[in-house]
Design a protein around this motif. Structure first.
Motif, PDB file in Angstrom:
ATOM      1  N   THR A   5     -23.488   5.425  12.949  1.00 46.07           N
ATOM      2  CA  THR A   5     -24.340   5.770  11.996  1.00 46.07           C
ATOM      3  C   THR A   5     -23.400   6.641  10.928  1.00 46.07           C
ATOM      4  OG1 THR A   5     -26.119   5.917  13.330  1.00 46.07           O
ATOM      5  CG2 THR A   5     -26.299   7.170  11.380  1.00 46.07           C
ATOM      6  N   GLN A   6     -22.517   7.673  11.576  1.00 38.68           N
ATOM      7  CA  GLN A   6     -21.536   8.261  10.825  1.00 38.68           C
ATOM      8  C   GLN A   6     -20.599   7.626  10.035  1.00 38.68           C
ATOM      9  OE1 GLN A   6     -19.935  10.606  13.632  1.00 38.68           O
ATOM     10  NE2 GLN A   6     -21.018  12.461  13.353  1.00 38.68           N
ATOM     11  N   LEU A   7     -20.137   6.418  10.446  1.00 39.26           N
ATOM     12  CA  LEU A   7     -19.326   5.706   9.838  1.00 39.26           C
ATOM     13  C   LEU A   7     -19.883   5.066   8.472  1.00 39.26           C
ATOM     14  CD1 LEU A   7     -16.666   4.710   9.552  1.00 39.26           C
ATOM     15  CD2 LEU A   7     -17.361   2.540  11.125  1.00 39.26           C
ATOM     16  N   ASP A  12     -18.026   3.741   0.887  1.00 36.37           N
ATOM     17  CA  ASP A  12     -17.548   2.489   1.394  1.00 36.37           C
ATOM     18  C   ASP A  12     -16.019   2.452   1.576  1.00 36.37           C
ATOM     19  OD1 ASP A  12     -19.842   1.662   1.561  1.00 36.37           O
ATOM     20  OD2 ASP A  12     -19.881   0.469  -0.326  1.00 36.37           O
ATOM     21  N   ASP A  13     -15.224   2.952   0.534  1.00 35.11           N
ATOM     22  CA  ASP A  13     -13.604   2.951   0.480  1.00 35.11           C
ATOM     23  C   ASP A  13     -13.237   3.703   1.861  1.00 35.11           C
ATOM     24  OD1 ASP A  13     -14.462   5.298  -0.924  1.00 35.11           O
ATOM     25  OD2 ASP A  13     -12.843   5.728  -2.088  1.00 35.11           O
ATOM     26  N   LEU A  14     -13.923   4.842   1.893  1.00 36.33           N
ATOM     27  CA  LEU A  14     -13.308   5.776   2.994  1.00 36.33           C
ATOM     28  C   LEU A  14     -13.691   4.998   4.451  1.00 36.33           C
ATOM     29  CD1 LEU A  14     -11.775   8.058   4.127  1.00 36.33           C
ATOM     30  CD2 LEU A  14     -13.941   9.174   4.132  1.00 36.33           C
ATOM     31  N   ALA A  15     -14.842   4.309   4.633  1.00 38.75           N
ATOM     32  CA  ALA A  15     -15.384   3.510   5.707  1.00 38.75           C
ATOM     33  C   ALA A  15     -14.408   2.485   6.203  1.00 38.75           C
ATOM     34  CB  ALA A  15     -16.636   3.250   5.603  1.00 38.75           C
ATOM     35  N   VAL A  20      -9.736  -0.254   8.763  1.00 36.48           N
ATOM     36  CA  VAL A  20      -8.561  -0.729   8.898  1.00 36.48           C
ATOM     37  C   VAL A  20      -7.204   0.184   9.650  1.00 36.48           C
ATOM     38  CG1 VAL A  20      -6.381  -1.360   7.426  1.00 36.48           C
ATOM     39  CG2 VAL A  20      -8.780  -2.117   6.773  1.00 36.48           C
ATOM     40  N   GLU A  21      -7.559   1.319   9.659  1.00 36.48           N
ATOM     41  CA  GLU A  21      -6.380   1.993  10.584  1.00 36.48           C
ATOM     42  C   GLU A  21      -6.697   2.103  11.768  1.00 36.48           C
ATOM     43  OE1 GLU A  21      -5.773   6.325   9.280  1.00 36.48           O
ATOM     44  OE2 GLU A  21      -5.582   5.762   7.219  1.00 36.48           O
ATOM     45  N   ASP A  22      -7.866   1.733  12.288  1.00 36.59           N
ATOM     46  CA  ASP A  22      -8.251   1.451  13.655  1.00 36.59           C
ATOM     47  C   ASP A  22      -7.791   0.203  14.243  1.00 36.59           C
ATOM     48  OD1 ASP A  22      -9.959   2.232  16.078  1.00 36.59           O
ATOM     49  OD2 ASP A  22     -11.035   0.555  15.553  1.00 36.59           O
ATOM     50  N   PHE A  23      -7.823  -0.759  13.119  1.00 33.04           N
ATOM     51  CA  PHE A  23      -7.273  -2.053  13.533  1.00 33.04           C
ATOM     52  C   PHE A  23      -5.944  -2.077  13.829  1.00 33.04           C
ATOM     53  CE2 PHE A  23      -4.931  -5.883  12.352  1.00 33.04           C
ATOM     54  CZ  PHE A  23      -5.586  -6.748  13.277  1.00 33.04           C
ATOM     55  N   ILE A 100      -0.898   3.183   4.838  1.00 28.89           N
ATOM     56  CA  ILE A 100      -1.971   1.838   4.597  1.00 28.89           C
ATOM     57  C   ILE A 100      -2.625   2.030   3.512  1.00 28.89           C
ATOM     58  CG2 ILE A 100      -3.913   0.899   5.888  1.00 28.89           C
ATOM     59  CD1 ILE A 100      -2.822   2.049   8.601  1.00 28.89           C
ATOM     60  N   ARG A 101      -2.557   0.914   2.562  1.00 28.78           N
ATOM     61  CA  ARG A 101      -3.469   0.671   1.647  1.00 28.78           C
ATOM     62  C   ARG A 101      -4.373  -0.516   1.609  1.00 28.78           C
ATOM     63  NH1 ARG A 101      -2.783   5.121   0.795  1.00 28.78           N
ATOM     64  NH2 ARG A 101      -1.319   6.251  -0.738  1.00 28.78           N
ATOM     65  N   CYS A 102      -5.795  -0.664   1.351  1.00 30.37           N
ATOM     66  CA  CYS A 102      -6.544  -1.593   1.851  1.00 30.37           C
ATOM     67  C   CYS A 102      -7.613  -1.697   0.377  1.00 30.37           C
ATOM     68  CB  CYS A 102      -7.129  -1.420   2.936  1.00 30.37           C
ATOM     69  SG  CYS A 102      -7.881   0.090   3.300  1.00 30.37           S
TER      70      CYS A 102
END
Length: 169
Positions: A5-7, A12-15, A20-23, A100-102
């Motif tokens: 829920t926090q995520l 959107d861009d931060l989530a 992606v960093e978690d991946f 990391i850029r996404c």
């Protein structure tokens, strides 16, 4: 509030960046762990592509790659080869991924770019830089909710390739 829920409450861009960093954190944990290396192909879609090429080939748009796999099955073959090398000369591989850029791409893809460095340590030798360069990737969220690589392009900083390039970069 639970983490999911926090995520969802984040912009959107931060989530997206957190996902992606978690991946990438999961990617390097698996790639660096010889006991989990057989799971590495599961980080890709079934038709996921993996290419390793020198910077000049990337810049010139030349398709020639030093390593090319065009399916999860081909990636499993690479894992078998990597496990065979480690039998003869035990080593520790250590990936670092940064900057990391996404951004959202077409058809629900996430386009990413990240710097990487991989270090190799043989049991009785000092650590050395194995490879450095850029990841230029396309990720997708599959129906199971997991991010996977549709395309993992590894652009090396130089043309000098280590003998054991069979290891996942």
């Amino acid at each position: 509030m639970d983490p999911a829920t926090q995520l969802r409450a984040l912009p959107d861009d931060l989530a997206l960046r957190i996902a992606v960093e978690d991946f990438y954190a999961r990617y390097v944990e698996i790639a660096d762990d010889p006991q989990r290396l057989e799971v590495w192909p599961d980080l890709f879609t079934e038709d996921g592509q993996y290419r390793v090429l020198p910077q000049e080939n990337w810049q010139q748009g030349w398709p020639l790659a030093l390593v090319r796999a065009e399916s999860r099955g081909m990636l499993k073959d690479r894992v078998s080869a990597a496990q065979g090398i480690n039998t003869y000369t035990p080593r520790v591989m250590r990936h670092l991924v940064s900057n990391i850029r996404c951004s959202g791409g077409s058809e629900g893809e996430i386009e990413t770019k990240a710097c990487f460095a991989v270090f190799e340590t043989m049991i009785d030798e000092p650590s050395r830089v194995f490879a450095t360069g850029l990841y230029r990737d396309r990720l997708v969220e599959e129906t199971d909710g997991v991010l996977r690589l549709r395309e993992h392009i590894v652009v090396l900083d130089n043309d000098l390739v280590p003998n054991s390039i069979v290891y996942p970069l």
